[in-house]
Design an enzyme around this catalytic site. Structure first.
Site, PDB file in Angstrom:
ATOM      1  CG  ASN A  41     -14.703 -33.246   5.217  1.00  0.00           C
ATOM      2  OD1 ASN A  41     -14.207 -33.770   6.211  1.00  0.00           O
ATOM      3  ND2 ASN A  41     -15.636 -33.833   4.493  1.00  0.00           N
ATOM      4  CG  HIS A  75     -20.653 -38.958  -1.060  1.00  0.00           C
ATOM      5  ND1 HIS A  75     -21.568 -38.096  -0.516  1.00  0.00           N
ATOM      6  CD2 HIS A  75     -19.611 -39.002  -0.181  1.00  0.00           C
ATOM      7  CE1 HIS A  75     -21.111 -37.631   0.637  1.00  0.00           C
ATOM      8  NE2 HIS A  75     -19.929 -38.172   0.868  1.00  0.00           N
ATOM      9  NE  ARG A 126     -12.291 -35.782   4.568  1.00  0.00           N
ATOM     10  CZ  ARG A 126     -12.388 -35.877   3.250  1.00  0.00           C
ATOM     11  NH1 ARG A 126     -11.339 -35.560   2.490  1.00  0.00           N
ATOM     12  NH2 ARG A 126     -13.520 -36.267   2.667  1.00  0.00           N
ATOM     13  CG  ASP A 128     -16.527 -41.138   8.632  1.00  0.00           C
ATOM     14  OD1 ASP A 128     -17.423 -41.959   8.346  1.00  0.00           O
ATOM     15  OD2 ASP A 128     -15.851 -40.561   7.759  1.00  0.00           O
ATOM     16  CG  HIS A 129     -20.123 -39.369   8.033  1.00  0.00           C
ATOM     17  ND1 HIS A 129     -20.687 -39.990   6.937  1.00  0.00           N
ATOM     18  CD2 HIS A 129     -18.877 -39.003   7.632  1.00  0.00           C
ATOM     19  CE1 HIS A 129     -19.840 -39.980   5.924  1.00  0.00           C
ATOM     20  NE2 HIS A 129     -18.716 -39.391   6.322  1.00  0.00           N
ATOM     21  CG  ASP A 131     -15.821 -42.237   5.058  1.00  0.00           C
ATOM     22  OD1 ASP A 131     -16.909 -41.651   5.229  1.00  0.00           O
ATOM     23  OD2 ASP A 131     -14.752 -41.638   4.823  1.00  0.00           O
ATOM     24  CG  ASP A 177     -17.892 -40.945   2.205  1.00  0.00           C
ATOM     25  OD1 ASP A 177     -18.864 -40.559   2.879  1.00  0.00           O
ATOM     26  OD2 ASP A 177     -17.236 -40.183   1.464  1.00  0.00           O
ATOM     27  CB  THR A 212     -14.650 -37.583   6.243  1.00  0.00           C
ATOM     28  OG1 THR A 212     -15.623 -38.260   5.453  1.00  0.00           O
ATOM     29  CG2 THR A 212     -13.422 -38.465   6.409  1.00  0.00           C
TER      30      THR A 212
END
Length: 542
Positions: free
Chosen positions: A101, A304, A163, A347-348, A39, A300, A80
Site C-alpha cells: 500500500n 483490523h 486503491r 485481496d488477502h 476485502d 477489512d 490491499t
C-alpha cells in the site's frame, strides 16, 4: 414431399441459427462482468458462517457456481493495493509494481502511497487537492484490455477505498469512484473525469450518505445464534473512535462520516452505489460487454479494528451476505444472470489476534517493524560508527541509505550483513532475503520465491524478511492484520457464477493471477500486458 417440408420446417424452428431467441438464452459473451472483491475475506469465512447465511448470497454462489477451493496469492506482501492489482492484471507485484500500500521512494526520500499522483486532482469536492490514479500500476488490467478491444464497452470501479476502486478499474476506465471519509461524499479524480456523473452528483447533493448514519449497529440475529466468535467484551478488540468500549450496540451520529466505514452499513452503501451505477450508466444493456468492479472494504476495516474472531466480524459477514443477495436479485431482474458473469474473491486474508493466539497456546505475537529503524541504525553503529545506515523500515522491508553508506566508504553488502544479523536475532523473524546479494539469503526456496514474487527493484526494500507463523505486523495488540506468506493471509475464496459457468468445484491449486487470463480468455480479449497467470481449465463453460 410433405414429409420433407415438415422436416425442413422443424429444423428451421429448432436450429439455434433460426430459432427465436428466448429471454433465457445465453449470449456468446456476457453483457456484463461483475468482479466482487471482499476485502480481508479468508477462505474459511465462506463456510465458518455458512449456517447463518441466506440462500441468495454466498450460498447461491457456491451452490450454483464454480468454487476454486485452493486459490492463493503466491507472493508477499498480501495487502490491499497488491491484491486488487494482481486480481486484475494477472501479474504478481514483481511485475505490476504495486509492492505494498505504501513504499519508500528514494527520489523524494519519503514513503509514497500506491495510488498517489501529484498530477491529478479530486473531482467531486469543493476544494481540489492532489488526488489518486493508477499511474504507478505498471501493467494493463483486464479492464484496460476490454476497453482496447471494444470502444463501446464501459468500465466502472466502486469501493470505499480509493486503491480498491482504481486498481481494478485500471487506466482507461469510464469511472472509478470512492468514498471521502471527511465529507461523506463519493468522489473521483481528474484522471478519470473533470466532473462527476449526474447520478453521483445528485447523491452527494442530497447528502445520500446520511441515510446510513444516525442509526445503531445492533446484531442482525439473536445473540445465541452467533457461534463462531468470542464474547462481545474481550481484550482483543479496539473500540470505535466515538466509543469507550468495543461492545454492541454501536451508535452512529449524523456526521460520523469517518466511523461509517467501520460498520456494515458502509458495505450496504457500496452495494447501493453499485446498483445506482448499473442503472444510471445502463451497464449490460448494449451490444458490448461492460465491466463493473466492486470492492467491499468494511470487512477489512472491521477485521483490523475488532479482529477476525469477533462478534462484529461475524455480524458483518451475515449482513454482507444479505447485501450480496440484494445485488444478485437486482442483476437477475435488470440484466438477467444468464447475461452476467460474476466472480468473487478477496485481496488477502487475515491472521488471528496475537493475544488471542497466546491465550490459546498458539505460536505468535505482535511485530512492529516500522519502529525498528532507530534500533537497526544503533546496532550497525556499534560496528561502523553512528550514522543513518538505514533510510526506512516498512512492513517486512528495510531500505538502506545509499548516500550515507557511500560517504562512509562502506559497501551496501557490509551493511546488509549487519541488518541481517539484527533481524535474525529476533524470534519473530523466520528468514531474510537480500536480492542484490543472493549469498546472504537464508530463506528456503519456497519462501524466497514468494518473497521475490513480491519484489520489484527500485520500489521494494533492499533487505526483505518473513515473520514467523502467527506473528502479526500491526500497530497494537488489538484487532489484527495481514501481509504474510502464510495460508491465513494468502488462501482466499474464488467463485465464478452466472453466464455459461457450470456448477462444480475443484481442489486443484490456483493462483489469484489466474483470474485475469481466465476472464480475458472467455471474453476473447488480450491478456493484460504483465500477465503471468494462466486460464483456469477446470471450469468447462456450458
Amino acid at each position: 414431399m410433405k414429409k420433407l417440408l415438415l422436416f425442413i420446417g422443424m429444423f428451421l424452428i429448432s436450429s439455434p441459427a433460426f430459432a427465436q431467441k428466448s429471454s433465457s438464452s445465453i449470449p456468446a459473451k456476457p453483457k456484463l462482468v461483475v468482479g466482487i472483491v471482499v476485502d480481508q475475506m479468508r477462505y474459511d469465512f465462506l463456510f465458518r458462517f455458512w449456517d447463518l447465511y441466506s440462500d441468495g448470497g454466498f450460498k447461491r454462489l457456491v451452490n450454483d457456481g464454480f468454487l476454486c477451493q485452493d486459490a492463493r496469492y503466491n507472493y508477499f506482501l498480501t495487502t490491499t493495493g497488491p491484491g486488487h492489482s494482481t486480481i486484475y492484471t494477472g501479474a504478481t507485484p514483481s511485475i505490476h509494481g504495486i509492492v505494498d500500500n505504501i513504499w519508500y521512494d528514494r527520489l523524494s526520500k519519503k514513503e509514497i502511497y500506491c495510488a498517489s499522483d501529484s498530477g491529478t486532482f479530486t473531482t467531486g469536492l469543493e476544494i481540489q487537492t492532489q488526488s489518486m490514479s493508477p499511474y504507478l500500476l505498471r501493467s494493463s488490467t483486464m479492464t484496460d484490455e476490454l476497453k482496447l478491444a471494444s470502444k463501446q464497452s464501459r468500465v466502472i470501479g466502486i469501493a470505499l477505498k480509493d486503491r480498491a476502486a482504481i486498481m481494478p478499474a485500471g487506466h482507461m476506465a469510464d469511472g472509478a469512484y470512492w468514498y471521502d471519509a471527511k465529507t461523506g461524499k463519493w468522489i473521483t479524480s481528474t484522471w478519470y473525469k473533470k466532473s462527476l456523473p449526474d447520478w453521483l452528483s445528485d447523491y452527494n447533493r442530497r447528502d445520500g450518505t446520511n441515510q446510513y448514519l444516525n442509526q445503531t449497529w445492533g446484531l442482525l440475529l439473536q445473540r445465541d445464534r452467533y457461534k463462531q466468535c468470542t464474547g462481545d467484551s474481550v481484550i482483543y478488540e479496539d473500540p470505535l473512535s466515538n466509543e469507550t468500549l468495543p461492545i454492541f450496540p454501536h451508535h452512529l451520529g449524523k456526521h460520523d462520516y469517518s466511523i461509517l466505514p467501520f460498520t456494515p452499513f458502509a458495505n450496504t452503501m457500496t452495494k447501493d452505489i453499485a446498483i445506482n451505477a448499473i442503472k444510471s450508466e445502463q451497464l449490460g444493456k448494449q451490444n458490448a460487454t461492460d465491466f463493473l468492479c466492486i470492492s467491499f472494504s468494511s470487512t477489512d476495516l472491521i477485521g483490523h479494528k475488532f479482529g477476525p474472531n469477533s462478534l462484529e466480524t461475524e455480524d458483518c459477514y451475515l449482513r454482507l451476505d444479505r447485501d450480496l443477495q440484494d445485488l444478485f436479485k437486482f442483476l437477475d431482474s435488470y440484466v438477467g444472470l444468464n447475461n452476467v458473469l460474476i466472480f468473487l474473491t478477496a485481496d488477502h486474508g487475515v491472521a488471528i489476534n496475537p493475544q488471542f493466539a497466546e491465550d490459546n497456546k498458539l505460536e505468535g505475537g505482535l511485530v512492529q517493524s516500522d519502529q525498528w529503524k532507530d534500533s537497526i541504525n544503533n546496532y550497525i553503529s556499534n560496528f561502523y560508527g553512528r550514522g543513518s545506515w538505514v533510510s526506512d523500515v516498512t512492513v517486512q522491508q528495510v531500505y538502506l541509505d545509499y548516500d550515507f553508506i557511500a560517504e562512509s566508504k562502506k559497501s551496501c553488502e557490509e551493511i546488509a550483513v549487519k541488518v541481517k544479523e539484527y533481524l535474525l536475532n529476533k524470534k519473530e523473524v523466520l528468514c531474510v532475503t537480500v536480492p542484490e546479494y543472493p549469498i546472504l539469503n537464508d530463506c528456503s526456496d519456497y519462501v524466497e520465491q514468494l518473497i521475490m514474487n513480491g519484489y520489484q527493484h527500485g520500489r521494494s526494500g533492499d533487505i526483505l524478511f518473513s515473520v514467523s507463523p502467527g506473528w502479526v505486523d500491526w500497530t497494537s495488540m488489538k484487532g489484527s492484520s495481514h501481509g504474510t506468506i502464510y495460508s491465513y493471509d494468502n488462501h482466499v475464496p474464488l467463485i465464478f457464477y452466472g453466464w455459461k459457468v457450470p456448477h462444480g468445484s475443484s481442489a486443484a491449486s490456483v493462483v489469484i493471477s489466474d483470474i485475469a487470463p481466465t476472464v480475458s480468455n472467455w471474453l476473447n480479449i488480450a491478456f493484460p500486458s504483465g500477465c503471468t497467470g494462466k486460464p483456469i481449465t477446470d471450469i468447462r463453460l456450458k
